[in-house]
Design an enzyme around this catalytic site. Structure first.
Site, PDB file in Angstrom:
ATOM      1  N   GLU A  53      -1.136  -5.486   8.746  1.00  0.00           N
ATOM      2  CA  GLU A  53      -0.403  -4.850   9.835  1.00  0.00           C
ATOM      3  C   GLU A  53      -1.119  -5.094  11.163  1.00  0.00           C
ATOM      4  OE1 GLU A  53      -0.009  -0.690   8.948  1.00  0.00           O
ATOM      5  OE2 GLU A  53       1.049  -1.058   7.052  1.00  0.00           O
TER       6      GLU A  53
ATOM      7  N   ASP B 175      -0.935  -6.502  -0.283  1.00  0.00           N
ATOM      8  CA  ASP B 175      -1.112  -5.802   0.994  1.00  0.00           C
ATOM      9  C   ASP B 175      -2.597  -5.520   1.242  1.00  0.00           C
ATOM     10  OD1 ASP B 175       0.209  -4.826   3.173  1.00  0.00           O
ATOM     11  OD2 ASP B 175       1.062  -3.070   2.167  1.00  0.00           O
TER      12      ASP B 175
ATOM     13  N   ASP C 282       0.833  -1.204   0.000  1.00  0.00           N
ATOM     14  CA  ASP C 282       0.000   0.000   0.000  1.00  0.00           C
ATOM     15  C   ASP C 282       0.870   1.258   0.000  1.00  0.00           C
ATOM     16  OD1 ASP C 282       0.886   0.030   2.588  1.00  0.00           O
ATOM     17  OD2 ASP C 282      -1.104   0.046   3.516  1.00  0.00           O
ATOM     18  N   SER C 283       2.209   1.076  -0.022  1.00  0.00           N
ATOM     19  CA  SER C 283       3.096   2.220  -0.263  1.00  0.00           C
ATOM     20  C   SER C 283       2.788   2.838  -1.624  1.00  0.00           C
ATOM     21  CB  SER C 283       4.569   1.790  -0.191  1.00  0.00           C
ATOM     22  OG  SER C 283       4.787   0.618  -0.949  1.00  0.00           O
TER      23      SER C 283
ATOM     24  N   GLU D  17       9.236  -3.605  10.660  1.00  0.00           N
ATOM     25  CA  GLU D  17       9.544  -2.297  10.059  1.00  0.00           C
ATOM     26  C   GLU D  17      10.008  -1.307  11.125  1.00  0.00           C
ATOM     27  OE1 GLU D  17       6.704  -0.651   7.307  1.00  0.00           O
ATOM     28  OE2 GLU D  17       7.820   1.237   7.160  1.00  0.00           O
TER      29      GLU D  17
ATOM     30  N   LYS E   9      -0.826  -9.650   3.153  1.00  0.00           N
ATOM     31  CA  LYS E   9      -0.096  -9.094   4.301  1.00  0.00           C
ATOM     32  C   LYS E   9      -1.014  -8.148   5.065  1.00  0.00           C
ATOM     33  CE  LYS E   9       3.174  -5.695   3.992  1.00  0.00           C
ATOM     34  NZ  LYS E   9       2.615  -4.681   4.901  1.00  0.00           N
TER      35      LYS E   9
END
Ligand code: KIV
Length: 279
Positions: free
Chosen positions: A115, A83, A44-45, A182, A113
């Site tokens: 978070e 993501d 999602d960057s 991270e 993925k």
């Protein structure tokens, strides 16, 4: 042939570090595949480096699915992780399973993925039980940028370091096949890596993780708005691209482009006939 979870696990068992890279479009994905990247993250960057937002919050599941489809279409070998974007898995385990399934079915990725640590573990467990491989992500979790008060190093003091450890362990116990660490101190990432059996993939987490992940645009010096300390620019493409575009602008303005080499000619007799015709 496309790599599988077993290939990734074998790399770690054989002590081969995993170089993971983000990719979002056909060019970045093809180049990464050709260069031998074994694991791609459609991160999602893309909210920052593709869409121009200051953080990943506006990225939607539809956006990620669209980019996953492109990356899967043009790559053949890398194991591809999609993501899960902001709030696509936090409302309830049911919502998370539904959206993870969409990413697998429509995006055709090999894993998802998400978070989060201890609080997310029950959700991760449900998704894994449904047959979807999950990669965890702890430490700095950019989707929580507003709660964290910025993109900051995590785990600096003893209590937050303990929390990173607890989060990583909970994600592993929930069944994740790997975990991103991270922006945490390198010695903490080393301890986490020693205490976990699943592969740790670091970004700003030092050299002792089982693999590294970097953002495509950071690695190539394409993103000039902000260069994170952990990003090594192997080339600075942005100034080169700017210079090339400036040359194009100058040549069009100076009527130097296109020249004969970049134009198509016609036979003289056809031209003569055309010129003679009344229109
Ligand atoms: O979205 C992303 O690119 C990521 C990496 C920074 C791990 O989550």
């Amino acid at each position: 042939m496309r790599l599988t979870i077993r290939d990734i696990q074998k790399m770690v068992a054989d002590s081969i570090p995993i170089p993971m890279l983000t990719a979002y479009d056909a060019t970045s994905a093809r180049l990464s595949d050709l260069a031998g990247v074994p694991m791609i993250l459609v991160g999602d960057s893309l909210g920052m480096v593709v869409q121009g937002h200051p953080d990943p919050i506006p990225v939607t599941l539809e956006h990620i699915i669209y980019h996953c489809q492109i990356v899967m279409r043009v790559t053949t070998r890398p194991f591809v992780v999609g993501d899960m974007p902001f709030m696509s898995y936090n409302v309830s385990p049911e919502q998370a399973i539904h959206n993870a399934a969409r990413l697998m079915q429509e995006g055709r990725v090999n894993a998802v993925k998400m978070e989060g640590g201890e609080y997310l573990a029950p959700t991760i467990a449900r998704i894994v039980q449904s047959g979807i491989p999950v990669m965890g992500h702890v430490g700095l979790t950019p989707q929580s940028v507003n709660k964290l008060g910025g993109m900051r190093l995590q785990g600096k003091d003893v209590e937050s370091a303990r929390q990173v450890l607890r989060d990583a362990k909970a994600v592993q116990d929930a069944g994740a096949f790997a975990i991103v660490l991270e922006a945490i101190p390198a010695p903490l990432a080393k301890i986490v890596t020693e205490k976990l059996v699943i592969p740790t993939i670091g970004i700003g987490a030092g050299a002792d993780c089982d693999g590294q992940v970097q953002v495509f645009h950071d690695l190539l010096g394409l993103f000039e708005e902000f260069v994170p300390r952990h990003a090594k620019q192997y080339i600075q493409l942005a100034p080169l691209i700017r210079d090339a575009i400036s040359s194009y602008v100058a040549e069009v303005e100076g009527r130097q482009f296109p020249d004969e080499d970049h134009s198509f000619s016609m036979k003289e007799d056809i031209l003569a006939a055309l010129r003679a015709e009344e229109v």
